[in-house]
Motif scaffolding. Sequence first.
Motif, PDB file in Angstrom:
ATOM      1  N   UNK A 117      34.658 -24.363 -29.590  1.00  0.00           N
ATOM      2  CA  UNK A 117      35.899 -25.469 -30.305  1.00  0.00           C
ATOM      3  C   UNK A 117      37.031 -25.159 -28.878  1.00  0.00           C
ATOM      4  N   UNK A 118      37.305 -24.060 -28.762  1.00  0.00           N
ATOM      5  CA  UNK A 118      37.911 -23.130 -27.798  1.00  0.00           C
ATOM      6  C   UNK A 118      37.464 -23.539 -26.539  1.00  0.00           C
ATOM      7  N   UNK A 119      36.462 -24.164 -26.275  1.00  0.00           N
ATOM      8  CA  UNK A 119      36.253 -24.597 -24.790  1.00  0.00           C
ATOM      9  C   UNK A 119      36.677 -26.372 -24.530  1.00  0.00           C
ATOM     10  N   UNK A 120      37.087 -26.899 -25.842  1.00  0.00           N
ATOM     11  CA  UNK A 120      36.805 -27.979 -25.613  1.00  0.00           C
ATOM     12  C   UNK A 120      38.359 -28.549 -25.841  1.00  0.00           C
ATOM     13  N   UNK A 121      39.551 -27.761 -25.602  1.00  0.00           N
ATOM     14  CA  UNK A 121      40.690 -27.384 -26.206  1.00  0.00           C
ATOM     15  C   UNK A 121      41.272 -27.455 -25.053  1.00  0.00           C
ATOM     16  N   UNK A 122      42.648 -28.754 -24.965  1.00  0.00           N
ATOM     17  CA  UNK A 122      43.207 -28.944 -23.513  1.00  0.00           C
ATOM     18  C   UNK A 122      44.184 -27.418 -22.981  1.00  0.00           C
ATOM     19  N   UNK A 123      44.718 -26.827 -22.646  1.00  0.00           N
ATOM     20  CA  UNK A 123      46.065 -26.398 -21.816  1.00  0.00           C
ATOM     21  C   UNK A 123      46.985 -26.482 -22.821  1.00  0.00           C
ATOM     22  N   UNK A 124      47.118 -27.231 -24.027  1.00  0.00           N
ATOM     23  CA  UNK A 124      48.417 -27.501 -24.083  1.00  0.00           C
ATOM     24  C   UNK A 124      48.272 -26.664 -25.406  1.00  0.00           C
ATOM     25  N   UNK A 125      47.237 -27.425 -26.155  1.00  0.00           N
ATOM     26  CA  UNK A 125      46.697 -26.826 -27.503  1.00  0.00           C
ATOM     27  C   UNK A 125      46.075 -25.392 -27.330  1.00  0.00           C
ATOM     28  N   UNK A 126      45.614 -25.064 -26.524  1.00  0.00           N
ATOM     29  CA  UNK A 126      45.592 -23.507 -25.671  1.00  0.00           C
ATOM     30  C   UNK A 126      46.727 -22.893 -26.340  1.00  0.00           C
TER      31      UNK A 126
END
Length: 140
Positions: A117-126
Motif C-alpha cells: 500500500x505504501x508503494x501505491x501512495x502519492x507523495x502528499x499521502x506519504x
Amino acid sequence: MSESATETVPAKKPAKVKKAEKPENSIPRGQPKSNRPWKTPKQKFSKIKKTVNRLSFEKKTALRDELRYIKERSKEIKDKRKEDAVQKHQRRVENAERRLANERRSEVVQVIKNPAKLKRMKKKQMRMIEKRDVSQVKVV
C-alpha cells in the motif's frame, strides 16, 4: 539758631568696595587654538584645593547598614523574579507534554498491514503518515 543748622542732612552710604579681580582673569587672552573663546583657562589638578569632609562613625555605620539592606532587598527581588521565571518555564513544559499526550490519546490510528500500500501512495499521502509505537496506542 539758623535754619540751615536745624535741617537734617541725609547720611551718605559708604561706597561699595569692589572685589579685587584675580590676576589670571585680568590678563587679556588671545584667540585659543580651538577657536572657542568661551572656554575658561583650566587649572592644574595639583593647584585645586580638595577638601574631604569625613563622616562620623555613626553616620558611616548607618550608611553601611542602609546599603546592606538595599543589597539584600534587591537580591530578594531578583531571586523571586528568577524563581517565578523558572516556575513559568516548568509549567509551560508540563502543559506542552500534557497537550502532546492528549493529542496522541485522541488520535485515530490505522495500522498499515500491507506494505505494498505504501508503494501505491502519492507523495502528499506519504507525508501524512507518521510512525507510532502500537503497543502504547489503542488501535481503533
